[in-house]
Design an enzyme around this catalytic site. Sequence first.
Site, PDB file in Angstrom:
ATOM      1  N   ALA A  34       0.486   4.560  -6.136  1.00  9.30           N
ATOM      2  CA  ALA A  34       1.225   5.657  -5.486  1.00  9.30           C
ATOM      3  C   ALA A  34       0.487   6.297  -4.327  1.00  9.30           C
ATOM      4  O   ALA A  34       1.102   7.033  -3.548  1.00  9.30           O
ATOM      5  CB  ALA A  34       1.556   6.720  -6.532  1.00  9.30           C
ATOM      6  N   ALA A  35      -0.820   6.044  -4.194  1.00 10.20           N
ATOM      7  CA  ALA A  35      -1.558   6.674  -3.097  1.00 10.20           C
ATOM      8  C   ALA A  35      -1.675   5.752  -1.890  1.00 10.20           C
ATOM      9  O   ALA A  35      -2.310   6.099  -0.893  1.00 10.20           O
ATOM     10  CB  ALA A  35      -2.952   7.088  -3.577  1.00 10.20           C
ATOM     11  N   GLY A  36      -1.054   4.592  -1.951  1.00 11.84           N
ATOM     12  CA  GLY A  36      -1.186   3.608  -0.873  1.00 11.84           C
ATOM     13  C   GLY A  36      -0.190   3.810   0.251  1.00 11.84           C
ATOM     14  O   GLY A  36       0.591   4.774   0.270  1.00 11.84           O
ATOM     15  N   GLY A  37      -0.229   2.869   1.182  1.00  7.09           N
ATOM     16  CA  GLY A  37       0.643   2.940   2.359  1.00  7.09           C
ATOM     17  C   GLY A  37       2.111   2.943   1.988  1.00  7.09           C
ATOM     18  O   GLY A  37       2.920   3.657   2.598  1.00  7.09           O
ATOM     19  N   ASP A 170      13.844  -7.763   2.882  1.00 10.10           N
ATOM     20  CA  ASP A 170      14.421  -8.903   3.610  1.00 10.10           C
ATOM     21  C   ASP A 170      15.892  -8.627   3.949  1.00 10.10           C
ATOM     22  O   ASP A 170      16.368  -8.958   5.040  1.00 10.10           O
ATOM     23  CB  ASP A 170      14.301 -10.183   2.771  1.00 10.10           C
ATOM     24  CG  ASP A 170      12.852 -10.479   2.420  1.00 10.10           C
ATOM     25  OD1 ASP A 170      11.988 -10.342   3.301  1.00 10.10           O
ATOM     26  OD2 ASP A 170      12.586 -10.822   1.249  1.00 10.10           O
ATOM     27  N   HIS A 197      10.266 -14.512  -1.407  1.00 14.00           N
ATOM     28  CA  HIS A 197       9.813 -13.519  -0.427  1.00 14.00           C
ATOM     29  C   HIS A 197       8.523 -13.990   0.251  1.00 14.00           C
ATOM     30  O   HIS A 197       7.452 -13.442   0.018  1.00 14.00           O
ATOM     31  CB  HIS A 197       9.615 -12.157  -1.098  1.00 14.00           C
ATOM     32  CG  HIS A 197       9.091 -11.125  -0.144  1.00 14.00           C
ATOM     33  ND1 HIS A 197       9.852 -10.627   0.894  1.00 14.00           N
ATOM     34  CD2 HIS A 197       7.876 -10.541  -0.021  1.00 14.00           C
ATOM     35  CE1 HIS A 197       9.133  -9.778   1.600  1.00 14.00           C
ATOM     36  NE2 HIS A 197       7.920  -9.715   1.063  1.00 14.00           N
ATOM     37  N   MET A 248       9.238  -0.615   3.863  1.00 10.38           N
ATOM     38  CA  MET A 248       9.157  -1.092   2.473  1.00 10.38           C
ATOM     39  C   MET A 248       9.419   0.042   1.495  1.00 10.38           C
ATOM     40  O   MET A 248      10.076  -0.151   0.470  1.00 10.38           O
ATOM     41  CB  MET A 248       7.793  -1.729   2.205  1.00 10.38           C
ATOM     42  CG  MET A 248       7.670  -2.277   0.789  1.00 10.38           C
ATOM     43  SD  MET A 248       8.920  -3.531   0.428  1.00 10.38           S
ATOM     44  CE  MET A 248       9.724  -2.844  -1.008  1.00 10.38           C
TER      45      MET A 248
END
Length: 334
Positions: A34-37, A170, A197, A248
């Site tokens: 949850a702390a990512g990009g 996509d 994907h 995303m």
Amino acid sequence: MFRFVARSAGGKHLLRRGYATESAPDRKVAVLGAAGGIGQPLALLMKLNPLVSRLALYDIANTPGVAADVCHVNTRSEVSGYLGQALEGCDVVVIPAGVPRKPGMTRDDLFNINAGIVKGLCAAIAKYCPNALVNMISNPVNSTVPIAAEVFKKAGTYDEKKLFGVTTLDVVRAKTFYAGKAKVNVADVNVPVVGGHAGITILPLFSHATPKANLPEDDIKALTKRTQDGGTEVVEAKAGKGSATLSMAYAGALFADACLKGLNGVPDVVECSFVQSTVTELPFFASKVRLGKNGVEEVLGLGPLSDYEKEGLEKLKPELKASIEKGINFANKS
Ligand code: NAD
Ligand code: LMR
């Protein structure tokens, strides 16, 4: 173990399909990574979703800050930031944990790091929320979904209706690119994207695109290539600072919302997703899926394909098969 819980003031939203927030079912969603990009904007988008009553944020670092920040948003859900166990009682678990690509890398180049991360997280899901719908974002999705399936099988909790590879980005890209070329309102566009994907395994079915535009074959080929290379387009533009995060997060939030609507009994919720499948001879395949109270209600077939799409389908199978097998082998060896 740090545990941070904050209750935000309940916003009074009317849900799009009929019932008021106050009477919407209790639904807990966890974001792992949850702390990512992706994780941070996804946490915000899930906080804005009135179908979510409890939002659990988990990462190996920086979770308290993200949770403290997001919990001030005055919407329905209670936010918890855990550096320990976030999973108990979850209805939907979204996983964007893991490393992103840098220019020159394929998604498969992420396997060595992300396979282990996903395996560990799925073992925890099997233990703490075996009934949750799992939305796998971490790459390579063509392998991480089979890894998750094997971990759940070993734990005795596997339910093929509850495991999803998130391929919504996509679809989002195919819709955007098609609308631009066909000069139609993007909000009206639908384009299924099937296969997997990664690169050529991403197969947009522009012959099914609506509104119909009768684009020439060259345009269809260019749109297909741009959809297949959409991730790389962003990786190159970010020049070493990661891959798609905002688009995303949007796509991940759309897919999680569709899962919640299905769980809540909203009829006719259909999205593309990479799931266990008998649509082709491959054990996992992305296609349209009808979502319901137990997750996958029906995996929909491909329908008629153009010659170009038939060719694309045959070309993608060996790569997709190898990626699926790589995931299964990893999960069973390690
Ligand atoms: P990022 O590096 O910005 O964030 C990843 C986060 O995961 C970090 O905060 C990190 O601390 C966390 N993390 C690492 N190990 C963890 C663990 N064991 N438990 C919990 N959290 C952990 O990366 P990002 O840009 O957010 O991308 C994340 C993943 O999503 C990548 O693998 C990327 O390739 C993938 N991705 C998939 C799609 C898709 O369409 N499915 C689209 C974009 C990105
Ligand atoms: C995407 O499609 O944007 C993601 O899979 C990230 C990537 O590595 O391309």
